[in-house]
Design an enzyme around this catalytic site. Structure first.
Site, PDB file in Angstrom:
ATOM      1  CG  LEU A  81      -2.171   0.789   1.203  1.00  0.00           C
ATOM      2  CD1 LEU A  81      -3.055   0.286   0.083  1.00  0.00           C
ATOM      3  CD2 LEU A  81      -2.897   0.656   2.518  1.00  0.00           C
ATOM      4  CG  ASP A  82       1.675   4.283  -3.340  1.00  0.00           C
ATOM      5  OD1 ASP A  82       1.193   4.699  -4.392  1.00  0.00           O
ATOM      6  OD2 ASP A  82       2.829   3.895  -3.184  1.00  0.00           O
ATOM      7  CB  VAL A  83       3.666   7.060   1.160  1.00  0.00           C
ATOM      8  CG1 VAL A  83       3.633   8.181   2.156  1.00  0.00           C
ATOM      9  CG2 VAL A  83       4.898   6.209   1.360  1.00  0.00           C
ATOM     10  NE  ARG A 141      -1.969   8.167  -6.076  1.00  0.00           N
ATOM     11  CZ  ARG A 141      -1.143   7.348  -5.419  1.00  0.00           C
ATOM     12  NH1 ARG A 141      -0.118   6.811  -6.040  1.00  0.00           N
ATOM     13  NH2 ARG A 141      -1.347   7.069  -4.149  1.00  0.00           N
TER      14      ARG A 141
END
Lengths: 419, 239
Positions: B17-19, B156
């Site tokens: 999971l991204d920042v 994104r």
């Protein structure tokens, strides 16, 4: 930083009233010229190689907005409902003048046998700037053009009377200027359909007329001879208001306004085996299927497909029917599960809106504008990008919403609205 | 009275999971790490809610990046957006069938396709299995995306591409994972609940779900491993 962002220029790519454009996409076998792209057959630039098969949809530039498309056996007709003088364009094989007389530039007395790009077909209209062409249809070597006020024009091969005029012995059909006009029907003709070597006409009153080859009973007139004058069909459809007719090979289907389907013609592939054991039926017979009210039907060479009011698709006949490699033939219609057309719990309102048939391929259009094809992939005609046969419905990637599709033997043409 | 004491705990993470993203993040403790690899091999879909904003384009596709371009967006309607989403779903469905490495000519392939169970069981590029629009209020919109083998940056990028297709531009404002295989937001523990008792309860609750899912997808499952997961819970003695 925030000020820099605010001061940046704003680009406008599309205004509020941006219109969606209509486009034509073609794919399949190109050497017959039926795709209308001459650089596939004869490359115009040195580095281009001839492209025998166009396996994915390719955009065809047309001068006018095309309203009706038809694919024959190696040729294509495009028509527009404009009031300009040029209303119909044809490309592909022209050995029997199915595209009219295409004057050769090199020799003004001869005509072209292969037409590689959409070329106008001159029609002998009385009022060329008022009459509109409603629909076109193509068979093996003949074509029919339906106008709104001047009847039906036929051209091409007439060895079986499929053009609706008397058969002339030893007539040469290539480079012929003859375009026949048919006007005598009980009311205005609203749909024309070409079978392999016969023609069907549906009138506003709901009657069906036929002419052409009848050895498989496909003219439905009660005999197996050829007919050279369009004659009204009787049998089970006498008095029934028919709202749609379909044919491509030697079998024919008609749908009535009450949702019943009638069939006649060739039944060697179990297309009509639900009512009879004989392999040819020359009188229209009602097909008693208990699958719901039928909205649309399409006939292929060996298989048939119908669409019901609920949006379900049923297939029967012989060949690759769309239910996996195990289902090769069936006399009773089998439903294709809607999940193969994209229906799921996530998208419960996807429905099939139209069904079309080529000689051994099927096509289905959903209400979201997606095109699904399946069947034998003859020379890349399915447009999936692969050369293998497709045993269950497969999406064709088209950049736009598919409005209509016409299937031929080894090529397909579709009318698409851009996003 | 002495009980078993654990001085070191091995903790492994599930899918990354991204920042900048938030949401469900699966952790395996001790022997649960082995279950993690099994779950990874199941190739279950993950569900995200992705928030977007029309009118801007940035270099890293999110709203905190450097501005590249601003465009108008008043011509965009919900109907146009849904058309684009239908196309995305269509092409990804095709990619799903193609990467699943099943021979399309078999009856088995047909049956799996009908049930919707065809999935790539090996490495594959990111595939979106379902996408739909939850909210649409110009210039903001929210999408729900079900996907496989993706990264948050890919999501994104999808938002950016949707903007381009609609002849405008879009940036992604929020990425939130609401489901990772069998674990949903309801099973997840909040920051305030990061204590031993809640963790233990959470593991107990999820056990059954994980077990059924693994059995269903991988066919057979070693029963003994699950018992070890309970035993692996003790004092958090990691230094």
């Amino acid at each position: 930083l925030r000020e820099a962002e605010e001061a940046a220029p704003v680009f406008q790519y599309a205004g509020k009233a941006a219109k969606r454009k209509d486009r034509v996409f073609v794919w399949g076998f190109s050497y017959s010229g039926a795709l209308g792209v001459p650089s596939f057959v004869k490359p115009d630039v040195g580095w281009k190689k001839p492209r025998r098969i166009q396996a994915t949809p390719y955009r065809l530039e047309t001068e006018e907005k095309i309203s009706s498309v038809a694919c024959g056996y190696g040729f294509t007709l495009l028509s527009s409902n404009t009031t300009d003088i040029t209303k119909v364009w044809g490309m592909g094989l022209n050995k029997d003048s199915q595209l009219g007389f295409q004057r050769s530039i090199r020799d003004r007395t001869k005509g072209y046998e292969y037409v590689l790009e959409p070329s106008p077909i001159p029609l002998p209209l009385e009022k060329p700037q008022q009459t509109r062409v409603l629909q076109v249809s193509c068979g093996r070597a003949h074509s029919l053009i339906l106008t709104d006020s001047e009847g039906v024009f036929t051209m091409g091969n007439n060895s079986y009377g499929q053009c609706g005029r008397k058969v002339v012995e030893d007539e040469t059909y290539s480079e012929s200027h003859l375009i026949h006009q048919l006007k005598e029907f009980d009311s205005r003709v609203v749909q024309v359909v070409c079978g392999q070597d016969h023609s069907l006409f549906r009138t506003k009153k709901g009657a069906v007329y036929a002419c052409g080859w009848g050895a498989d009973g496909q003219t439905g007139l009660g005999h197996y001879n050829i007919t050279s004058v369009p004659t009204k069909l009787r049998g089970d459809i006498a008095g029934v208001n028919i709202i749609q007719v379909s044919s491509y090979g030697d079998c024919c289907l008609a749908v009535s306004d009450e949702g019943d389907v009638f069939g006649w013609g060739n039944s060697e592939y179990l297309q009509l085996a639900s009512v009879t054991e004989t392999t040819q039926v020359n009188v229209p017979r009602h097909l008693p299927f208990k699958i719901g009210k039928i909205k649309e039907a399409a006939c292929g060479g060996t298989g048939n497909i119908v669409l019901t009011e609920e949006g379900n698709v049923f297939v029967w006949g012989y060949g690759i029917l769309g239910k996996g490699p195990n289902l090769i033939e069936t006399a009773v219609p089998e439903m294709i599960p809607p999940s193969l057309f994209g229906w799921s719990d996530f998208n419960p309102d996807i429905r099939v809106a139209h069904v079309r048939c080529g000689l051994s391929q099927f096509a289905a259009l959903t209400n979201r504008g997606e095109l699904f094809v399946w069947g034998k992939n003859l020379r890349g005609c399915l447009g999936t990008g692969r050369m293998e046969d497709q045993y269950f419905p497969w999406r064709v990637t088209v950049p736009g919403e598919v409005v209509d599709v016409a299937c031929g033997v080894d090529h397909m043409v579709s009318m698409v609205k851009s996003f | 009275v002495r009980g078993p004491r654990f001085r070191r705990l091995k903790i492994g993470a599930g899918h990354r999971l991204d920042v900048k993203a938030s949401g469900v993040f699966v952790l395996g403790i001790g022997h649960g790490n082995k279950l993690l690899t099994d779950l990874y091999n199941c190739h279950l879909t993950k569900v995200y809610t992705v928030g977007g904003l029309f009118g801007k384009a940035t270099d890293d596709f999110s709203d905190t990046g450097k501005l590249v371009e601003k465009t108008t967006f008043d011509h965009i309607t919900r109907e146009k957006l849904e058309r684009i989403l239908a196309v995305i779903q269509g092409t990804n469905h095709k990619a799903l069938l193609m990467h699943s490495n099943i021979d399309m000519k078999t009856q088995e392939a047909y049956e799996l396709a009908v049930k919707g169970l065809i999935r790539p069981m090996g490495k594959s590029p990111p595939i979106i299995t379902a996408i739909r629009c939850l909210q649409f209020a110009l210039p903001e919109f929210q999408l729900e995306i079900h996907c496989l083998h993706e990264t948050q940056q890919y999501l994104r990028k999808i938002v950016h591409e949707v903007g381009l297709e609609l002849k405008s531009s879009a940036v992604c404002t929020q990425v939130r994972r609401i489901r990772d295989g069998v674990f949903t937001l309801d099973d997840a523990l909040l920051r305030t609940q990061w204590n031993l008792q809640s963790i233990q309860n959470a593991i107990w609750d999820c056990q059954l779900k994980v077990k059924t899912e693994l059995e269903k997808t991988l066919g057979h499952q070693d029963e003994s491993r699950l018992h070890e997961t309970d035993a692996a819970m003790a004092h958090a003695a990691d230094s």
